[in-house]
Design a protein around this motif. Structure first.
Motif, PDB file in Angstrom:
ATOM      1  N   ARG A   1       0.624  -1.281   0.409  1.00  0.00           N
ATOM      2  CA  ARG A   1       0.372   0.110   0.163  1.00  0.00           C
ATOM      3  C   ARG A   1       0.816   1.698  -0.215  1.00  0.00           C
ATOM      4  O   ARG A   1       1.651   1.205   1.528  1.00  0.00           O
ATOM      5  CB  ARG A   1      -0.315   0.328   1.565  1.00  0.00           C
ATOM      6  N   PRO A   2       0.313   2.179  -0.757  1.00  0.00           N
ATOM      7  CA  PRO A   2       1.441   2.971  -0.885  1.00  0.00           C
ATOM      8  C   PRO A   2       1.547   4.206   0.204  1.00  0.00           C
ATOM      9  O   PRO A   2       2.270   5.000   1.115  1.00  0.00           O
ATOM     10  CB  PRO A   2       0.922   4.132  -2.022  1.00  0.00           C
ATOM     11  N   VAL A   3      -0.116   4.396   0.327  1.00  0.00           N
ATOM     12  CA  VAL A   3       0.283   4.759   1.700  1.00  0.00           C
ATOM     13  C   VAL A   3      -0.333   3.890   2.865  1.00  0.00           C
ATOM     14  O   VAL A   3      -1.327   3.326   3.335  1.00  0.00           O
ATOM     15  CB  VAL A   3      -1.289   6.458   2.049  1.00  0.00           C
ATOM     16  N   ASN A   4       0.294   4.126   3.706  1.00  0.00           N
ATOM     17  CA  ASN A   4       0.480   3.489   4.935  1.00  0.00           C
ATOM     18  C   ASN A   4       0.557   3.722   6.585  1.00  0.00           C
ATOM     19  O   ASN A   4       0.484   5.161   6.864  1.00  0.00           O
ATOM     20  CB  ASN A   4       1.570   2.503   5.215  1.00  0.00           C
ATOM     21  N   GLU A   5      -0.528   2.955   7.381  1.00  0.00           N
ATOM     22  CA  GLU A   5      -0.678   3.589   9.261  1.00  0.00           C
ATOM     23  C   GLU A   5       0.307   3.205   9.519  1.00  0.00           C
ATOM     24  O   GLU A   5       1.032   1.745  10.166  1.00  0.00           O
ATOM     25  CB  GLU A   5      -2.249   2.739   9.566  1.00  0.00           C
ATOM     26  N   VAL A   6       1.569   3.849  10.468  1.00  0.00           N
ATOM     27  CA  VAL A   6       2.769   2.981  10.625  1.00  0.00           C
ATOM     28  C   VAL A   6       2.191   3.251  12.033  1.00  0.00           C
ATOM     29  O   VAL A   6       1.529   3.756  12.854  1.00  0.00           O
ATOM     30  CB  VAL A   6       3.140   5.274  11.372  1.00  0.00           C
ATOM     31  N   TRP A   7       3.339   2.114  12.141  1.00  0.00           N
ATOM     32  CA  TRP A   7       2.767   1.035  13.292  1.00  0.00           C
ATOM     33  C   TRP A   7       2.995   1.523  14.613  1.00  0.00           C
ATOM     34  O   TRP A   7       2.084   1.157  15.368  1.00  0.00           O
ATOM     35  CB  TRP A   7       3.410  -0.244  13.404  1.00  0.00           C
ATOM     36  N   PHE A   8       4.351   2.130  15.391  1.00  0.00           N
ATOM     37  CA  PHE A   8       4.228   2.525  16.379  1.00  0.00           C
ATOM     38  C   PHE A   8       4.016   3.962  16.675  1.00  0.00           C
ATOM     39  O   PHE A   8       2.871   4.581  17.266  1.00  0.00           O
ATOM     40  CB  PHE A   8       5.427   3.023  17.061  1.00  0.00           C
ATOM     41  N   TYR A   9       2.954   4.573  16.166  1.00  0.00           N
ATOM     42  CA  TYR A   9       2.149   6.131  16.061  1.00  0.00           C
ATOM     43  C   TYR A   9       0.473   5.581  16.821  1.00  0.00           C
ATOM     44  O   TYR A   9      -0.427   6.368  16.682  1.00  0.00           O
ATOM     45  CB  TYR A   9       2.254   6.458  14.477  1.00  0.00           C
ATOM     46  N   ASN A  10       0.347   4.082  16.275  1.00  0.00           N
ATOM     47  CA  ASN A  10      -1.294   4.253  16.445  1.00  0.00           C
ATOM     48  C   ASN A  10      -1.509   4.088  18.497  1.00  0.00           C
ATOM     49  O   ASN A  10      -0.960   2.637  18.502  1.00  0.00           O
ATOM     50  CB  ASN A  10      -1.314   2.294  15.640  1.00  0.00           C
TER      51      ASN A  10
END
Length: 645
Positions: A343-352
């Motif tokens: 996916r070109p735009v991703n939810e960054v793991w450690f900011y969830n």
């Protein structure tokens, strides 16, 4: 040499010498405790014992082992003398000169199975391997153990390391614990140095080293399964099926083992200057077009934000770096097999902050375009889970995005299955013109010659651990004998256990064609320190490498040349030290300028405790390295505008 009626050679021993005549090799079949036909070799160096009688053989599972009961049926001798040019490396021309002896063995009784031993004796050391030819009586088989012995003189010491990111300890060979990492450097009582390692590991399990249980001065090869109990072996898969976890090797004749290698030197630096022997034993480059393989320096982007990514691109463009790497977590939880890296735009793991809530995203394609406009390429970190499950899907996607390379993290290492898997991944990446940096437990055995898109590997205790200066002064004569190592240079972190000048010097001492600089640093940490021009100008591949001086764990001074410029890194351990560095490697009759970057811990004008000085030098000059405890000195030498008369 004569033959008897059964086709056996009646000669009892065979020998050869290295091209320079300093090394001599001997092979014979011996009897021990009533067992006949045991393959045994020995080596002398300058007419002194280097390796005493050492056995060879393969232990098989489900078949009688190939350890004894042999006769010699044929012997082939030849020699080779050429040189070749690598795509990149620690030197631009590599000599490849050796004497060769191929011993054809056959069991005297039973199924009369065949085994061929191939030995090459170089000026730089010894290499040998096993070959099982095609034969009716041995087709598909399992190697459960390899009994390659290296019998060193009593009183020898070794630099023991366990785990690919472990610390080194100097111990008596007889006290070595099982499963030592390679290369294993050994110091003899007479001051001779050897290093035992392997080359051309591909369709085989990793080799580690242990002491023979009944003979404390015999080092023996050990096939390695998936080991997880040592530093650097963590976060690999567990609870795998046996075929993905075992140390055994599944083989189909004809079949060849990797090479077992012994480097030899009169001083520690000889081992590093001769480490190209590992490359010689690998196949030539398999790629027709290598124009896209560009070594360089990178900065790691840790915030995984659009702003942070752009700041790293700007910094890289300003400071002579070529790459920005997005670190783990950019595509979601790297420990979750469901995380999709396409996916070109991703939810960054450690900011969830809350599950299912998108709190922070990163647009990779936009950052690629921003970097391309400034001549900076983007690399992506991928945990092994993503590589294992998604590689065939993500490769065309990343090619379309304009990604230039990948870093594989926590790859499974050791068993034959995972060696083959990793190398196949590197081959696939080459098809899409993607560079590869393999991190954690894997160490190169020269595969970079065949697939040079694997620019670097970790397998080293670098600045992810913030090692001591003594450890750093050990690395050139141990770990770096294997080749490239991504040491991850740091400069501004307050956790480094050395001076800043030491870190400057480590960027020369550590060889990594893809060199990670400013590992725990961010662009905002830099405040215009003038000495960091050394990083700006630093090449990552070289035309010549010389070890000026060094003692394992004490100090090291390494000079590397690119074109007409020289870069020198000098470091000491926890002791303050002054070293005298002659510059007789410079071209005679030519004037140069040398900028030295020195420990200057009392310099209030420098928050990093580094001072700089420019002097005119030539081949008759000597420079002094005054180093603080855990300190160092870096030097940049370039031609002056005019030649001396």
């Amino acid at each position: 040499m004569t033959w008897n009626r059964t086709g056996e050679l009646t000669m009892k021993a065979w020998s050869m010498t290295s091209p320079n005549k300093l090394l001599s090799f001997f092979f014979t079949l011996k009897e021990k405790q009533g067992v006949h036909g045991i393959p045994v070799y020995s080596v002398t160096y300058k007419n002194r014992p280097l390796l005493l009688d050492s056995r060879l053989g393969l232990q098989l599972d489900g078949d009688p082992s190939l350890l004894d009961g042999f006769t010699v049926t044929d012997v082939h001798r030849d020699s080779y003398a050429e040189e070749w040019r690598p795509l990149y490396g620690e030197r631009d021309v590599i000599p490849d000169r050796y004497s060769r002896l191929a011993i054809h063995l056959q069991e005297k009784d039973g199924n009369r199975r065949q085994l061929r031993l191939e030995f090459r004796l170089y000026d730089e050391g010894l290499a040998f391997r096993y070959h099982v030819p095609e034969q009716e009586t041995l087709s598909r088989f399992t190697i459960s153990g390899e009994h390659s012995q290296f019998h060193v003189p009593e009183g020898s010491w070794a630099y023991e390391e366990h785990g690919a990111e472990g610390e080194y300890a100097k111990v008596s060979v007889r006290d070595l614990k099982p499963n030592c990492e390679r290369p294993l450097t050994v110091v003899y009582p007479d001051g001779t140095y050897i290093a035992i390692t392997e080359a051309a590991l591909d369709n085989y399990s990793r080799t580690l080293f242990s002491v023979h249980p009944a003979s404390p001065w015999i080092i023996e090869s050990t096939l390695s399964g998936l080991l997880t109990g040592f530093e650097g072996y963590g976060l690999m898969s567990e609870n795998l099926p046996e075929e993905k976890n075992q140390a055994s090797v599944i083989a189909q004749a004809p079949f060849s083992s990797p090479w077992r290698v012994v480097l030899v030197g009169d001083r520690p630096g000889d081992l590093l200057e001769h480490n190209y022997l590992v490359l010689n034993l690998n196949e030539p480059c398999a790629l027709e077009d290598t124009s896209w393989i560009v070594p360089g320096k990178l900065i790691r982007e840790m915030t995984l934000s659009q702003e942070g990514g752009r700041a790293c691109v700007d910094f890289a463009a300003e400071r002579g770096l070529q790459y920005v790497m997005l670190d783990w977590g950019w595509y979601g939880d790297p420990f979750d097999d469901r995380s999709d890296c396409t996916r070109p735009v991703n939810e960054v793991w450690f900011y969830n902050k809350k599950e299912g809530e998108r709190t922070h995203t990163l647009d990779v394609q936009e950052l690629v375009q921003y970097g391309a406009a400034k001549g900076i390429a983007i690399l992506l970190y991928l945990d092994r889970r993503a590589v294992e499950h998604q590689i065939d899907r993500f490769l065309p996607v990343f090619k379309e995005w304009g990604i230039k390379g990948l870093k594989f993290g926590f790859v499974n290492t050791g068993p034959q299955y995972w060696t083959q898997w990793l190398h196949e991944c590197i081959r696939k990446c080459a098809e899409y013109q993607l560079l590869v940096n393999v991190h954690d437990a894997y160490r190169t055995t020269g595969f970079t010659r065949t697939y040079p898109n694997m620019l670097t590997v970790e397998g080293i205790r670098g600045n992810e651990h913030m090692p001591t200066a003594r450890h750093n002064a050990t690395l050139p004569f141990t770990r770096f004998l294997a080749g490239c190592g991504d040491y991850t240079i740091c400069y501004y972190s307050d956790r480094i256990q050395t001076t800043h000048a030491h870190q400057l010097a480590m960027s020369v001492i550590a060889y990594s064609p893809l060199h990670s600089i400013y590992w725990y640093d961010q662009p905002a940490d830099a405040q215009g320190e003038p000495e960091t021009e050394f990083f700006d100008r630093l090449p990552t591949v070289w035309d010549e490498t010389r070890v000026l001086t060094g003692q394992i764990g004490e100090y090291a001074a390494i000079a590397r040349r690119k074109g007409e410029e020289w870069f020198i890194g000098t470091i000491t351990n926890e002791l303050a030290r002054d070293l005298d560095l002659p510059l007789d490697f410079l071209k005679q009759g030519k004037a140069y300028l040398a900028t030295t970057y020195n420990d200057d811990l009392l310099n209030k004008a420098s928050r990093t405790g580094v001072s700089m000085r420019i002097t005119e030098v030539n081949a008759s000059s000597r420079l002094q390295a005054y180093m603080a405890p855990s300190g160092g000195q870096a030097i940049w030498i370039r031609p002056k505008a005019r030649d001396l008369a």
